[in-house]
Enzyme design. Structure first.
Site, PDB file in Angstrom:
ATOM      1  N   CYS A 132       0.747  -0.960   0.239  1.00 24.26           N
ATOM      2  CA  CYS A 132      -0.360  -0.333  -0.044  1.00 24.26           C
ATOM      3  C   CYS A 132       0.385   1.605  -0.212  1.00 24.26           C
ATOM      4  O   CYS A 132       1.819   1.125   0.819  1.00 24.26           O
ATOM      5  CB  CYS A 132      -1.225  -0.074   1.151  1.00 24.26           C
ATOM      6  SG  CYS A 132      -1.997  -1.701   1.268  1.00 24.26           S
ATOM      7  N   ARG A 135       3.759  -0.058  -4.893  1.00 26.72           N
ATOM      8  CA  ARG A 135       3.652  -0.511  -3.638  1.00 26.72           C
ATOM      9  C   ARG A 135       2.447  -1.194  -3.570  1.00 26.72           C
ATOM     10  O   ARG A 135       2.830  -2.250  -2.177  1.00 26.72           O
ATOM     11  CB  ARG A 135       3.525   0.524  -2.442  1.00 26.72           C
ATOM     12  CG  ARG A 135       4.744   1.714  -2.286  1.00 26.72           C
ATOM     13  CD  ARG A 135       4.374   2.742  -1.134  1.00 26.72           C
ATOM     14  NE  ARG A 135       4.224   1.638  -0.223  1.00 26.72           N
ATOM     15  CZ  ARG A 135       5.457   2.122   0.640  1.00 26.72           C
ATOM     16  NH1 ARG A 135       7.265   1.761  -0.092  1.00 26.72           N
ATOM     17  NH2 ARG A 135       5.871   0.693   1.629  1.00 26.72           N
ATOM     18  N   TRP A 192      -2.254  -2.152  -1.768  1.00 23.22           N
ATOM     19  CA  TRP A 192      -2.221  -3.818  -1.859  1.00 23.22           C
ATOM     20  C   TRP A 192      -2.992  -4.943  -0.716  1.00 23.22           C
ATOM     21  O   TRP A 192      -2.940  -4.845   0.599  1.00 23.22           O
ATOM     22  CB  TRP A 192      -0.604  -4.606  -1.711  1.00 23.22           C
ATOM     23  CG  TRP A 192       0.088  -5.687  -2.334  1.00 23.22           C
ATOM     24  CD1 TRP A 192      -0.114  -6.298  -2.907  1.00 23.22           C
ATOM     25  CD2 TRP A 192      -0.465  -7.190  -1.475  1.00 23.22           C
ATOM     26  NE1 TRP A 192       0.213  -7.516  -3.582  1.00 23.22           N
ATOM     27  CE2 TRP A 192       0.748  -8.304  -1.769  1.00 23.22           C
ATOM     28  CE3 TRP A 192      -0.047  -6.955   0.688  1.00 23.22           C
ATOM     29  CZ2 TRP A 192       0.327  -8.859  -0.989  1.00 23.22           C
ATOM     30  CZ3 TRP A 192       0.255  -8.312   1.026  1.00 23.22           C
ATOM     31  CH2 TRP A 192       0.650  -9.374   0.138  1.00 23.22           C
ATOM     32  N   ASN A 217      -1.724   2.165   5.980  1.00 22.57           N
ATOM     33  CA  ASN A 217      -0.516   1.299   4.597  1.00 22.57           C
ATOM     34  C   ASN A 217      -0.172  -0.132   6.467  1.00 22.57           C
ATOM     35  O   ASN A 217      -0.004   0.715   7.270  1.00 22.57           O
ATOM     36  CB  ASN A 217       0.380   1.597   4.442  1.00 22.57           C
ATOM     37  CG  ASN A 217       1.686   0.845   4.155  1.00 22.57           C
ATOM     38  OD1 ASN A 217       1.783  -0.509   3.794  1.00 22.57           O
ATOM     39  ND2 ASN A 217       2.415   0.762   4.056  1.00 22.57           N
ATOM     40  N   GLY A 218      -0.337  -0.904   6.059  1.00 25.12           N
ATOM     41  CA  GLY A 218       0.076  -2.259   7.245  1.00 25.12           C
ATOM     42  C   GLY A 218      -1.166  -2.776   7.227  1.00 25.12           C
ATOM     43  O   GLY A 218      -2.256  -3.652   6.861  1.00 25.12           O
ATOM     44  N   GLU A 276      17.755 -17.083  -9.376  1.00 22.01           N
ATOM     45  CA  GLU A 276      17.487 -15.444  -9.787  1.00 22.01           C
ATOM     46  C   GLU A 276      16.396 -15.528 -11.204  1.00 22.01           C
ATOM     47  O   GLU A 276      15.369 -15.175 -11.743  1.00 22.01           O
ATOM     48  CB  GLU A 276      18.183 -14.708  -9.472  1.00 22.01           C
ATOM     49  CG  GLU A 276      17.967 -13.355  -9.987  1.00 22.01           C
ATOM     50  CD  GLU A 276      16.754 -12.084  -9.339  1.00 22.01           C
ATOM     51  OE1 GLU A 276      16.582 -13.487  -8.354  1.00 22.01           O
ATOM     52  OE2 GLU A 276      16.166 -11.446  -9.792  1.00 22.01           O
ATOM     53  N   LYS A 325      12.598 -14.585 -11.904  1.00 18.92           N
ATOM     54  CA  LYS A 325      12.199 -13.292 -12.557  1.00 18.92           C
ATOM     55  C   LYS A 325      10.934 -13.532 -13.879  1.00 18.92           C
ATOM     56  O   LYS A 325       9.898 -12.993 -13.584  1.00 18.92           O
ATOM     57  CB  LYS A 325      13.664 -12.757 -13.614  1.00 18.92           C
ATOM     58  CG  LYS A 325      14.556 -11.794 -12.744  1.00 18.92           C
ATOM     59  CD  LYS A 325      14.083 -10.442 -12.588  1.00 18.92           C
ATOM     60  CE  LYS A 325      13.421 -10.363 -11.236  1.00 18.92           C
ATOM     61  NZ  LYS A 325      14.122 -10.696  -9.987  1.00 18.92           N
ATOM     62  N   GLU A 369       8.029 -14.096 -12.060  1.00 16.14           N
ATOM     63  CA  GLU A 369       6.824 -13.045 -11.473  1.00 16.14           C
ATOM     64  C   GLU A 369       6.356 -11.914 -12.527  1.00 16.14           C
ATOM     65  O   GLU A 369       5.343 -12.520 -11.798  1.00 16.14           O
ATOM     66  CB  GLU A 369       7.538 -12.498 -10.199  1.00 16.14           C
ATOM     67  CG  GLU A 369       9.071 -12.120 -10.843  1.00 16.14           C
ATOM     68  CD  GLU A 369       9.805 -11.366  -9.637  1.00 16.14           C
ATOM     69  OE1 GLU A 369       9.574 -10.916  -8.364  1.00 16.14           O
ATOM     70  OE2 GLU A 369      10.968 -10.850  -9.868  1.00 16.14           O
ATOM     71  N   HIS A 392      18.769 -35.852 -10.126  1.00 17.98           N
ATOM     72  CA  HIS A 392      18.235 -36.356  -8.806  1.00 17.98           C
ATOM     73  C   HIS A 392      16.632 -35.890  -9.084  1.00 17.98           C
ATOM     74  O   HIS A 392      15.877 -36.487  -8.039  1.00 17.98           O
ATOM     75  CB  HIS A 392      18.614 -35.453  -7.368  1.00 17.98           C
ATOM     76  CG  HIS A 392      20.201 -36.137  -7.766  1.00 17.98           C
ATOM     77  ND1 HIS A 392      20.787 -37.307  -6.832  1.00 17.98           N
ATOM     78  CD2 HIS A 392      21.318 -35.414  -7.340  1.00 17.98           C
ATOM     79  CE1 HIS A 392      21.943 -37.036  -6.863  1.00 17.98           C
ATOM     80  NE2 HIS A 392      22.832 -36.173  -7.640  1.00 17.98           N
ATOM     81  N   LYS A 418       5.966  -4.044  -4.441  1.00 18.99           N
ATOM     82  CA  LYS A 418       7.243  -4.033  -4.079  1.00 18.99           C
ATOM     83  C   LYS A 418       8.198  -3.994  -3.166  1.00 18.99           C
ATOM     84  O   LYS A 418       8.657  -4.312  -3.160  1.00 18.99           O
ATOM     85  CB  LYS A 418       7.715  -2.402  -4.362  1.00 18.99           C
ATOM     86  CG  LYS A 418       9.059  -1.939  -5.093  1.00 18.99           C
ATOM     87  CD  LYS A 418       9.635  -2.496  -5.822  1.00 18.99           C
ATOM     88  CE  LYS A 418      11.747  -2.839  -6.089  1.00 18.99           C
ATOM     89  NZ  LYS A 418      12.233  -3.643  -7.055  1.00 18.99           N
TER      90      LYS A 418
HETATM   91  C1  F6R Z   1      11.776 -10.187  -6.914  1.00 14.13           C
HETATM   92  C2  F6R Z   1      12.171  -9.094  -5.884  1.00 14.13           C
HETATM   93  C3  F6R Z   1      11.552  -9.336  -4.632  1.00 14.13           C
HETATM   94  C4  F6R Z   1      11.408  -8.918  -3.384  1.00 14.13           C
HETATM   95  C5  F6R Z   1      11.562  -9.492  -2.019  1.00 14.13           C
HETATM   96  C6  F6R Z   1      12.788  -8.850  -1.533  1.00 14.13           C
HETATM   97  O1  F6R Z   1      11.767  -9.752  -8.078  1.00 14.13           O
HETATM   98  O2  F6R Z   1      11.477  -8.131  -6.271  1.00 14.13           O
HETATM   99  O3  F6R Z   1      11.649 -11.109  -3.663  1.00 14.13           O
HETATM  100  O4  F6R Z   1      13.581  -9.252  -3.931  1.00 14.13           O
HETATM  101  O5  F6R Z   1      10.331  -8.765  -1.318  1.00 14.13           O
HETATM  102  O6  F6R Z   1      12.861  -7.338  -0.960  1.00 14.13           O
HETATM  103  P1  F6R Z   1      13.584  -6.495  -0.646  1.00 14.13           P
HETATM  104  O7  F6R Z   1      14.695  -6.086  -0.948  1.00 14.13           O
HETATM  105  O8  F6R Z   1      13.656  -4.813  -0.638  1.00 14.13           O
HETATM  106  O9  F6R Z   1      13.661  -6.458   1.197  1.00 14.13           O
END
Ligand code: F6R
Length: 615
Positions: A2, A27, A75, A101-102, A488, A492, A495, A511, A610
């Site tokens: 949020c 957010r 969110w 937010n929370g 990673e 990517k 997501e 395995h 984010k």
């Molecule tokens: C993936 C992504 C998330 C963040 C995770 C941690 O692309 O962005 O997996 O890496 O939510 O977020 P931070 O780094 O802000 O603690």
């Protein structure tokens, strides 16, 4: 999660709030809403969906005048995303309006109590409970909004950043924070409120970041008063000068923030080692490490805590710290660590990695480690974030604002900081020879240039993306330093394109995952020259004999893998320990192009946000 934004002053609030919401949409973006107040009427409009949809609804439903306003992009936590659950929320009398937010954890008990006292609720949200709790306190104790917020928040368990105003007080907004970020922009006779400084950057460079358990009353034409929520005592406001500028938070001609941020990596990595890496003098200077060198030298082990992409950067760091500095490293998901009753001693160093610096699980892991006496070092991108403040020392990545929800430049700059730290420690411990050390510094300095070259694979990657965009599954394989890069790469793709993908250490394939391979399965294999090359080539042979489609990331000039793989993507040669900074680039581009070709919302993938400020 949020985003909240507010304004009180002499300008029209609407354009400031709507633009601010767009900047904070990263957010959370499942619903949005706004409340404007012109001193007579409150005009409230909210809707399921994005801020663009809210804008359309506003044009049809409300007038937009008023010099006080609050807005929210959501969110969802409590209550599905729909118009009713969207913020802002009114109190029962219609006098108070809140954005939040929370999560209020004890909302149900509070709600039952309020229902007994005659309150009714339209939404399923915890936020509507909070605004009515504040109203109830005001009525019961005959007190004004500011004091009622303080009393009510003492009954609340959970996390919040809130902004609330009272129809009877047209010149003030009350804000408070615990666990979720809140910045106050201080202008000339005007105040801006936001989850981060991006909504007000073009209006003022002066900001106050509320600390946990603090609240503030912002009054038109007056100074901000900050108080402790616990005991109402006054706190001296600490005003910071913002370094952020407008260009940094705009797309700069790119179609998406994610693409812009992928392309920013040469600059971001350079900015991250600028002033720290002095190759000509063969030194690395990092104040946070230097000031605490004794602790680093005496550490029995390093525990890295993080989530998501940051956790992957931690896995890369495990290889580099163990390899170069010969110190045992454990890498933990912060969400597991915090509930696992881990064994931590005063001789442990905990490194917390977080782009946003607000991730709830990482923050909780830090608090736990500190309570057990460990020294906690933060690697964050957002300056002044909660994690940056909560840790004992730290080093910022200088990636600049990352707005695309999928992390890209945060990952490579985190690896850059952690590499610098490992090298500095290795030098201090004497676990690296001076020639090897120098070699690393020289190669590290060349990385931005080499990332630039790796980005030239873009057209080739786009062609490959077009071939595999309709795949239902995808495997990513790597060994050693490039095993976390495989994880990673898979994250990517999942997501942003919603294609199921898994990352594995290449040798683990036999395995289990090998059973998945047939002619329809694309497999991305990282097979750089210095990283267990022969072994990875054997893995490629195993895939080929099962007819899997091989997309291989190889070192420039490689001819061997070219003969075996269906497609190769070349990257420049570097040290194995630095190779993740290059191998990750084509994987970011691959997922980006596939997602664009599938018509997905690359910058705001479904269900994600984010900044994950809830556990
Ligand atoms: C993936 C992504 C998330 C963040 C995770 C941690 O692309 O962005 O997996 O890496 O939510 O977020 P931070 O780094 O802000 O603690």
């Amino acid at each position: 999660m949020c985003g909240i934004v507010g304004y009180i002053g002499k300008r029209e609030a609407y354009p400031i709030i709507i633009k601010g919401l767009k900047r904070l949409e990263y957010r959370g973006y499942d619903s949005a809403g706004i409340a404007l107040y012109d001193g007579n009427d409150i005009k409230l409009c909210k809707t399921k969906g994005k801020v663009a949809g809210l804008e359309e609804k506003i044009q049809q439903e409300i007038t937009t005048d008023g010099t006080l306003g609050i807005g929210h992009t959501r969110w969802a936590t409590h209550g599905v995303p729909n118009d009713i659950n969207s913020h802002p929320h009114y109190s029962n009398s219609g006098n108070l309006v809140i954005i939040h937010n929370g999560i209020i954890e004890n909302y149900d008990a509070l709600k039952q109590e309020l229902i007994k006292r005659g309150y009714s609720f339209k939404s399923d949200t915890d936020t509507e409970v909070l605004v009515n709790l504040i109203e109830d306190v005001m009525k019961k104790e005959h007190i004004k909004l500011g004091k009622a917020v303080q009393v009510a928040l003492n009954q609340v368990v959970g996390a919040y950043a809130i902004a609330v105003f009272d129809k009877n007080k047209p010149n003030e907004i009350v804000v408070a924070r615990l666990g979720s970020p809140l910045a106050i922009g201080v202008g000339d006779d005007e105040f801006f409120i936001a989850s981060d400084a991006s909504p007000f950057i073009e209006y003022t460079k002066n900001a106050i970041y509320l600390e946990d358990e603090e609240m503030a009353i912002v009054r038109r034409g007056k100074d901000v008063k900050i108080r402790k929520i616990k005991d109402d005592s006054l706190v001296d406001p600490y005003m910071q000068e913002l370094k952020l500028n407008l260009e940094q938070i705009e797309k700069g001609g790119y179609e998406h923030f994610m693409l812009k941020e992928i392309y920013e990596q040469p600059r971001a990595i350079l900015d991250t080692f600028r002033g720290r890496l002095k190759t000509d003098q063969a030194i690395i200077k990092m104040v946070g490490v230097e000031d605490n060198m004794k602790k680093f030298l005496n550490a029995n082990r390093i525990i890295i805590v993080a989530c998501g992409t940051s956790w992957h950067a931690g896995l890369v760091a495990e290889y580099i710290f163990e390899d170069l500095a010969r110190v045992p490293v454990e890498v933990e998901y912060a969400s597991e660590f915090r509930y696992r009753n881990p064994v931590i001693t005063e001789n442990d160093i905990v490194i917390a990695i977080s782009q946003s610096g607000e991730t709830a699980d990482t923050l909780a892991a830090i608090k736990l480690a500190k309570s057990k006496g460990a020294f906690v070092f933060g690697v964050c991108n957002v300056v002044g974030s909660s994690i940056a403040r909560e840790t004992d020392a730290g080093a910022y990545t200088h990636a600049g604002p990352e707005i695309g929800v999928a992390s890209t430049k945060a990952f490579t700059t985190q690896i850059t900081v952690l590499t610098l730290m490992a090298l500095r420690l290795a030098r201090a411990k004497g676990t690296i020879s001076s020639s090897d050390y120098r070699h690393h510094l020289i190669e590290l300095e060349l990385i931005p240039e080499k990332v630039e070259k790796a980005l030239q694979s873009d057209n080739n990657v786009k062609t490959i993306a077009n071939i595999y965009k309709d795949a239902k599954n995808c495997l990513y394989l790597g060994r050693g330093y490039n095993f976390p890069v495989a994880l990673e790469g898979a994250l990517k793709l999942k997501e942003i394109s919603y294609i199921h993908a898994e990352g594995y250490p290449a040798a683990e394939m036999k395995h289990g995952p090998i059973a998945l391979i047939d002619e329809n399965m694309p497999i991305v294999v990282i097979a750089t020259k210095k990283g267990h090359y022969e072994k990875v080539v054997s893995n490629i042979q195993e895939i080929k004999s099962r007819k899997g489609k091989i997309i291989s990331v190889v070192t420039e000039g490689d001819t061997h893998v070219k003969e075996l793989a269906d497609h190769v993507i070349e990257i420049p040669e570097t040290l194995e320990s630095l190779s993740p900074l290059l191998t990750t680039i084509p994987l970011q581009l691959l997922s980006y192009h596939i997602a664009v070709m599938l018509g997905k919302n690359v910058d705001q993938p479904r269900n994600l946000a984010k900044s994950v400020t809830v556990e």
